[in-house]
Design a protein around this motif. Structure first.
Motif, PDB file in Angstrom:
ATOM      1  N   TYR A 166      -5.169  26.987 -28.491  1.00  0.00           N
ATOM      2  CA  TYR A 166      -5.061  27.794 -27.281  1.00  0.00           C
ATOM      3  C   TYR A 166      -5.140  29.281 -27.623  1.00  0.00           C
ATOM      4  CZ  TYR A 166      -3.616  29.045 -22.570  1.00  0.00           C
ATOM      5  OH  TYR A 166      -3.584  29.540 -21.291  1.00  0.00           O
ATOM      6  N   ALA A 167      -4.466  29.677 -28.666  1.00  0.00           N
ATOM      7  CA  ALA A 167      -4.493  31.082 -29.079  1.00  0.00           C
ATOM      8  C   ALA A 167      -5.894  31.520 -29.496  1.00  0.00           C
ATOM      9  CB  ALA A 167      -3.509  31.305 -30.225  1.00  0.00           C
ATOM     10  N   GLN A 168      -6.686  30.572 -30.000  1.00  0.00           N
ATOM     11  CA  GLN A 168      -8.049  30.873 -30.433  1.00  0.00           C
ATOM     12  C   GLN A 168      -9.068  30.712 -29.306  1.00  0.00           C
ATOM     13  OE1 GLN A 168      -8.638  32.070 -33.578  1.00  0.00           O
ATOM     14  NE2 GLN A 168      -6.398  32.011 -33.743  1.00  0.00           N
ATOM     15  N   GLY A 169      -8.615  30.280 -28.128  1.00  0.00           N
ATOM     16  CA  GLY A 169      -9.518  30.053 -27.009  1.00  0.00           C
ATOM     17  C   GLY A 169     -10.303  28.758 -27.115  1.00  0.00           C
ATOM     18  N   ASP A 170      -9.833  27.838 -27.928  1.00  0.00           N
ATOM     19  CA  ASP A 170     -10.548  26.575 -28.159  1.00  0.00           C
ATOM     20  C   ASP A 170      -9.533  25.432 -28.174  1.00  0.00           C
ATOM     21  OD1 ASP A 170     -12.407  24.651 -28.825  1.00  0.00           O
ATOM     22  OD2 ASP A 170     -12.434  25.167 -30.956  1.00  0.00           O
ATOM     23  N   TRP A 171      -9.030  25.069 -26.985  1.00  0.00           N
ATOM     24  CA  TRP A 171      -7.908  24.144 -26.886  1.00  0.00           C
ATOM     25  C   TRP A 171      -8.254  22.799 -26.276  1.00  0.00           C
ATOM     26  CZ3 TRP A 171      -7.324  22.819 -21.837  1.00  0.00           C
ATOM     27  CH2 TRP A 171      -7.824  23.721 -20.870  1.00  0.00           C
ATOM     28  N   MET A 172      -9.446  22.639 -25.708  1.00  0.00           N
ATOM     29  CA  MET A 172      -9.745  21.437 -24.919  1.00  0.00           C
ATOM     30  C   MET A 172      -9.636  20.157 -25.739  1.00  0.00           C
ATOM     31  SD  MET A 172     -10.286  21.947 -21.693  1.00  0.00           S
ATOM     32  CE  MET A 172     -11.272  20.538 -21.200  1.00  0.00           C
ATOM     33  N   ARG A 173     -10.188  20.181 -26.956  1.00  0.00           N
ATOM     34  CA  ARG A 173     -10.171  18.961 -27.767  1.00  0.00           C
ATOM     35  C   ARG A 173      -8.743  18.544 -28.072  1.00  0.00           C
ATOM     36  NH1 ARG A 173      -9.870  17.544 -33.094  1.00  0.00           N
ATOM     37  NH2 ARG A 173      -9.719  19.720 -33.752  1.00  0.00           N
ATOM     38  N   HIS A 178      -3.810  15.207 -27.086  1.00  0.00           N
ATOM     39  CA  HIS A 178      -2.402  15.067 -26.709  1.00  0.00           C
ATOM     40  C   HIS A 178      -2.262  14.286 -25.404  1.00  0.00           C
ATOM     41  CE1 HIS A 178      -1.798  18.090 -29.816  1.00  0.00           C
ATOM     42  NE2 HIS A 178      -0.498  17.878 -29.732  1.00  0.00           N
ATOM     43  N   ALA A 179      -3.177  14.514 -24.473  1.00  0.00           N
ATOM     44  CA  ALA A 179      -3.133  13.774 -23.203  1.00  0.00           C
ATOM     45  C   ALA A 179      -3.323  12.277 -23.437  1.00  0.00           C
ATOM     46  CB  ALA A 179      -4.189  14.310 -22.249  1.00  0.00           C
ATOM     47  N   ALA A 180      -4.235  11.916 -24.333  1.00  0.00           N
ATOM     48  CA  ALA A 180      -4.461  10.499 -24.630  1.00  0.00           C
ATOM     49  C   ALA A 180      -3.243   9.883 -25.306  1.00  0.00           C
ATOM     50  CB  ALA A 180      -5.697  10.346 -25.517  1.00  0.00           C
ATOM     51  N   ALA A 181      -2.634  10.629 -26.226  1.00  0.00           N
ATOM     52  CA  ALA A 181      -1.429  10.130 -26.892  1.00  0.00           C
ATOM     53  C   ALA A 181      -0.295   9.954 -25.884  1.00  0.00           C
ATOM     54  CB  ALA A 181      -1.016  11.096 -27.997  1.00  0.00           C
ATOM     55  N   ALA A 182      -0.153  10.907 -24.973  1.00  0.00           N
ATOM     56  CA  ALA A 182       0.895  10.819 -23.957  1.00  0.00           C
ATOM     57  C   ALA A 182       0.669   9.627 -23.034  1.00  0.00           C
ATOM     58  CB  ALA A 182       0.946  12.110 -23.152  1.00  0.00           C
ATOM     59  N   ALA A 183      -0.575   9.420 -22.636  1.00  0.00           N
ATOM     60  CA  ALA A 183      -0.877   8.290 -21.753  1.00  0.00           C
ATOM     61  C   ALA A 183      -0.556   6.968 -22.440  1.00  0.00           C
ATOM     62  CB  ALA A 183      -2.350   8.340 -21.344  1.00  0.00           C
ATOM     63  N   ARG A 184      -0.878   6.858 -23.715  1.00  0.00           N
ATOM     64  CA  ARG A 184      -0.592   5.610 -24.445  1.00  0.00           C
ATOM     65  C   ARG A 184       0.907   5.412 -24.588  1.00  0.00           C
ATOM     66  NH1 ARG A 184      -1.140   0.692 -24.728  1.00  0.00           N
ATOM     67  NH2 ARG A 184      -1.376  -0.310 -26.774  1.00  0.00           N
ATOM     68  N   ALA A 185       1.639   6.491 -24.848  1.00  0.00           N
ATOM     69  CA  ALA A 185       3.094   6.385 -24.942  1.00  0.00           C
ATOM     70  C   ALA A 185       3.682   5.880 -23.626  1.00  0.00           C
ATOM     71  CB  ALA A 185       3.687   7.738 -25.312  1.00  0.00           C
ATOM     72  N   ARG A 186       3.211   6.411 -22.519  1.00  0.00           N
ATOM     73  CA  ARG A 186       3.720   5.959 -21.218  1.00  0.00           C
ATOM     74  C   ARG A 186       3.406   4.486 -20.998  1.00  0.00           C
ATOM     75  NH1 ARG A 186       1.296  10.759 -19.655  1.00  0.00           N
ATOM     76  NH2 ARG A 186      -0.324   9.618 -18.524  1.00  0.00           N
ATOM     77  N   GLU A 187       2.202   4.062 -21.381  1.00  0.00           N
ATOM     78  CA  GLU A 187       1.834   2.655 -21.240  1.00  0.00           C
ATOM     79  C   GLU A 187       2.772   1.751 -22.027  1.00  0.00           C
ATOM     80  OE1 GLU A 187      -3.022   3.330 -20.799  1.00  0.00           O
ATOM     81  OE2 GLU A 187      -2.171   2.557 -22.654  1.00  0.00           O
ATOM     82  N   LEU A 188       3.255   2.242 -23.143  1.00  0.00           N
ATOM     83  CA  LEU A 188       4.138   1.464 -24.012  1.00  0.00           C
ATOM     84  C   LEU A 188       5.608   1.584 -23.625  1.00  0.00           C
ATOM     85  CD1 LEU A 188       2.401   2.353 -27.389  1.00  0.00           C
ATOM     86  CD2 LEU A 188       2.365   0.116 -26.249  1.00  0.00           C
ATOM     87  N   LEU A 200       5.134  30.954 -23.469  1.00  0.00           N
ATOM     88  CA  LEU A 200       4.884  31.300 -22.072  1.00  0.00           C
ATOM     89  C   LEU A 200       3.399  31.320 -21.741  1.00  0.00           C
ATOM     90  CD1 LEU A 200       7.533  34.123 -21.503  1.00  0.00           C
ATOM     91  CD2 LEU A 200       7.495  31.852 -20.424  1.00  0.00           C
ATOM     92  N   ASP A 201       2.539  31.569 -22.714  1.00  0.00           N
ATOM     93  CA  ASP A 201       1.103  31.602 -22.464  1.00  0.00           C
ATOM     94  C   ASP A 201       0.497  30.209 -22.356  1.00  0.00           C
ATOM     95  OD1 ASP A 201       0.954  34.390 -22.440  1.00  0.00           O
ATOM     96  OD2 ASP A 201       0.676  34.484 -24.615  1.00  0.00           O
ATOM     97  N   ASN A 202       0.914  29.296 -23.236  1.00  0.00           N
ATOM     98  CA  ASN A 202       0.201  28.013 -23.321  1.00  0.00           C
ATOM     99  C   ASN A 202       0.911  26.843 -22.656  1.00  0.00           C
ATOM    100  OD1 ASN A 202       2.140  26.947 -25.233  1.00  0.00           O
ATOM    101  ND2 ASN A 202       1.063  27.999 -26.890  1.00  0.00           N
ATOM    102  N   LEU A 203       2.168  27.039 -22.230  1.00  0.00           N
ATOM    103  CA  LEU A 203       2.966  25.904 -21.764  1.00  0.00           C
ATOM    104  C   LEU A 203       2.448  25.316 -20.464  1.00  0.00           C
ATOM    105  CD1 LEU A 203       5.423  24.061 -22.068  1.00  0.00           C
ATOM    106  CD2 LEU A 203       6.800  25.833 -20.943  1.00  0.00           C
ATOM    107  N   ALA A 204       2.143  26.145 -19.484  1.00  0.00           N
ATOM    108  CA  ALA A 204       1.721  25.622 -18.179  1.00  0.00           C
ATOM    109  C   ALA A 204       0.466  24.764 -18.319  1.00  0.00           C
ATOM    110  CB  ALA A 204       1.483  26.766 -17.197  1.00  0.00           C
ATOM    111  N   ASN A 205      -0.471  25.218 -19.120  1.00  0.00           N
ATOM    112  CA  ASN A 205      -1.688  24.442 -19.326  1.00  0.00           C
ATOM    113  C   ASN A 205      -1.386  23.116 -20.006  1.00  0.00           C
ATOM    114  OD1 ASN A 205      -4.749  24.431 -19.317  1.00  0.00           O
ATOM    115  ND2 ASN A 205      -4.348  24.121 -21.494  1.00  0.00           N
ATOM    116  N   PHE A 206      -0.502  23.142 -21.008  1.00  0.00           N
ATOM    117  CA  PHE A 206      -0.145  21.894 -21.693  1.00  0.00           C
ATOM    118  C   PHE A 206       0.463  20.898 -20.718  1.00  0.00           C
ATOM    119  CE2 PHE A 206       2.696  19.108 -24.073  1.00  0.00           C
ATOM    120  CZ  PHE A 206       1.828  18.626 -25.045  1.00  0.00           C
ATOM    121  N   LEU A 207       1.292  21.391 -19.794  1.00  0.00           N
ATOM    122  CA  LEU A 207       2.006  20.494 -18.885  1.00  0.00           C
ATOM    123  C   LEU A 207       1.151  19.981 -17.741  1.00  0.00           C
ATOM    124  CD1 LEU A 207       5.580  22.065 -18.816  1.00  0.00           C
ATOM    125  CD2 LEU A 207       4.746  20.081 -20.093  1.00  0.00           C
TER     126      LEU A 207
END
Length: 246
Positions: A166-173, A178-188, A200-207
């Motif tokens: 995120y700090a480098q402007g290259d966060w999508m991958r 992390h989204a895929a890992a979170a989804a699998r955790a919820r499934e389990l 404060l800069d990167n949290l809202a996007n992560f959530l």
């Protein structure tokens, strides 16, 4: 339910220890955090106790008991000394991390695929004492899928790679990873925490990732507090000196 904030107080403890007395007080800053709306406080005592100390655990447990509905989370490597402190105090949550004794900071999650059999009795011991257990893990599907075999209640996603991207402007991958890992955790059926270099800069996007129960933030929060308040305090000292001179 909104994501809860647990404020990591290790950096406050580090400043305290540098002067050899109880200033700044980790208890005072726990009270400030909880009074300002944090859901909980976290410390990560290491064997050398260079910041948080084992003696801080009971003191912080007493603080959260005065703030209804708040929690104490203790992070650490599960050697016998650490486990005995945690079991004696019974925090609401214990987050197990795979740090080596002299490690500067947490920089990887558990290899749960390899260590599940070792972790399972530790998790069981903590849960038998009524303590919720979380495992610090990388955003890796294989590690997430191995976690239920340990009996853990939650996993905490190690978010440094996302924060760096995120700090480098290259966060999508990393975000999608992390989204895929979170989804699998919820499934389990696993609860989800996250932490490391969130700010404060990167949290809202992560959530934008759904289902994160708790974020633990300490280093960035402390630096941001200095950035927000440092100039104002310097101005107060300057004004005081000017007033005295007049």
């Amino acid at each position: 339910m909104p994501t809860q904030l647990s404020v990591n107080l290790n950096k406050i403890a580090l400043i305290r220890n540098s002067r050899g007395r109880d200033y700044p007080s980790i208890i005072h800053f726990a009270e400030l955090a909880l009074g300002a709306g944090a859901h909980g406080v976290t410390i990560h005592p290491r064997p050398d106790q260079r910041h948080a100390r084992y003696s801080d655990v009971a003191a912080l447990k007493a603080v959260v008991e005065r703030f209804a509905g708040t929690e104490l989370n203790i992070e650490g490597y599960p050697d016998r000394q650490f486990l005995d402190v945690v079991l004696a105090t019974r925090p609401h949550q214990c987050t197990l991390v795979p740090d080596e004794p002299g490690q500067l900071t947490s920089d990887h999650g558990w290899n749960v695929v390899r260590d599940a059999a070792r972790l399972a009795p530790i998790v069981a011991e903590l849960k038998a004492a009524g303590i919720r257990v979380s495992l610090f893990v990388d955003a890796d599907l294989a590690q997430i899928e191995a976690a239920p075999a340990t009996g853990t209640d939650r996993v905490e996603l190690y978010t440094e790679a996302y924060a760096h991207g995120y700090a480098q402007g290259d966060w999508m991958r990393e975000w999608h990873k992390h989204a895929a890992a979170a989804a699998r955790a919820r499934e389990l059926g696993l609860g989800l925490n996250a932490g490391h270099d969130l700010n404060l800069d990167n949290l809202a996007n992560f959530l934008r990732i759904p289902g994160i129960a708790e974020v633990s933030i300490g280093h960035a929060l402390t630096v941001e507090a200095l950035q927000v308040g440092f100039a104002a305090v310097v101005a107060r000292y300057a004004a005081l000196l000017k007033a005295i001179a007049e």
